[in-house]
Scaffold this motif. Structure first.
Motif, PDB file in Angstrom:
ATOM      1  N   UNK A  78      -2.155 -16.691  -1.254  1.00  0.00           N
ATOM      2  CA  UNK A  78      -1.654 -16.108  -2.491  1.00  0.00           C
ATOM      3  C   UNK A  78      -1.459 -14.614  -2.324  1.00  0.00           C
ATOM      4  N   UNK A  79      -0.467 -14.089  -3.030  1.00  0.00           N
ATOM      5  CA  UNK A  79      -0.227 -12.647  -3.069  1.00  0.00           C
ATOM      6  C   UNK A  79      -0.572 -12.153  -4.460  1.00  0.00           C
ATOM      7  N   UNK A  80      -0.829 -10.878  -4.545  1.00  0.00           N
ATOM      8  CA  UNK A  80      -1.041 -10.224  -5.840  1.00  0.00           C
ATOM      9  C   UNK A  80       0.201  -9.422  -6.175  1.00  0.00           C
ATOM     10  N   UNK A  81       0.517  -9.267  -7.454  1.00  0.00           N
ATOM     11  CA  UNK A  81       1.705  -8.504  -7.833  1.00  0.00           C
ATOM     12  C   UNK A  81       1.708  -7.081  -7.279  1.00  0.00           C
ATOM     13  N   UNK A  82       0.538  -6.502  -7.062  1.00  0.00           N
ATOM     14  CA  UNK A  82       0.440  -5.135  -6.580  1.00  0.00           C
ATOM     15  C   UNK A  82       0.515  -4.978  -5.076  1.00  0.00           C
ATOM     16  N   UNK A  83       0.643  -6.085  -4.344  1.00  0.00           N
ATOM     17  CA  UNK A  83       0.830  -5.976  -2.900  1.00  0.00           C
ATOM     18  C   UNK A  83       2.149  -5.280  -2.608  1.00  0.00           C
ATOM     19  N   UNK A  84       2.204  -4.578  -1.513  1.00  0.00           N
ATOM     20  CA  UNK A  84       3.486  -4.038  -1.061  1.00  0.00           C
ATOM     21  C   UNK A  84       4.280  -5.175  -0.412  1.00  0.00           C
ATOM     22  N   UNK A  85       5.585  -4.980  -0.314  1.00  0.00           N
ATOM     23  CA  UNK A  85       6.393  -5.992   0.366  1.00  0.00           C
ATOM     24  C   UNK A  85       6.028  -6.073   1.848  1.00  0.00           C
ATOM     25  N   UNK A  86       5.566  -4.971   2.414  1.00  0.00           N
ATOM     26  CA  UNK A  86       5.116  -4.986   3.801  1.00  0.00           C
ATOM     27  C   UNK A  86       3.902  -5.893   3.954  1.00  0.00           C
ATOM     28  N   UNK A  87       2.970  -5.839   3.004  1.00  0.00           N
ATOM     29  CA  UNK A  87       1.794  -6.719   3.052  1.00  0.00           C
ATOM     30  C   UNK A  87       2.211  -8.186   2.921  1.00  0.00           C
TER      31      UNK A  87
END
Length: 133
Positions: A78-87
């Motif tokens: 899962x990703x979080x909305x605050x992740x960078x696109x690089x992450x």
């Protein structure tokens, strides 16, 4: 740029009993490459991708009998909305997948795909100049 800026917020959600044919029709109709599979019995979130359907068909399985539950990836990253696109891109490369379910306070709020990331990173196209006569 952050995941929240690139993710799709209109997400196709199906149940585990949907057949692969039903899932494929819904995915094609929405023009998406993945569906979130919500199982009310386990409270789990999984993902069914076009690749999962392709592997099943390639194995000669009947898409009218095979269910999403049998082909859903349940060990979802899962990703979080605050992740960078690089992450997000790094997680996709590391895990070998093309879609991340985005959670905010344990609730699904979107999906970010490789296509979403590329679209965000690519320069916007300029309309070609017209010649004045």
């Amino acid at each position: 740029m952050l995941v929240r800026d690139a993710m799709s917020t209109v997400v196709l959600t199906i149940g585990p009993a949907h057949t692969l044919r039903q899932a494929a029709r819904l995915m094609a109709g929405r023009r998406v490459g993945a569906a979130m599979v919500l199982d009310p019995d386990t409270c789990g979130i999984g993902i069914l991708t076009e690749r999962d359907i392709l592997v099943s068909l390639g194995a000669g399985q009947d898409p009218d009998r095979e269910t999403a539950q049998s082909h859903t990836t349940t060990d979802v990253v899962f990703a979080a909305p605050g992740w960078t696109l690089e992450e997000a891109a790094e997680a996709m490369v590391h895990g070998g997948f093309r879609h991340l379910v985005v959670l905010d306070d344990r609730e699904p709020v979107g999906v970010v795909s490789v296509r979403d990331i590329i679209r965000s990173w690519a320069p916007t196209r300029q309309q070609p100049a017209t010649l004045a006569g």
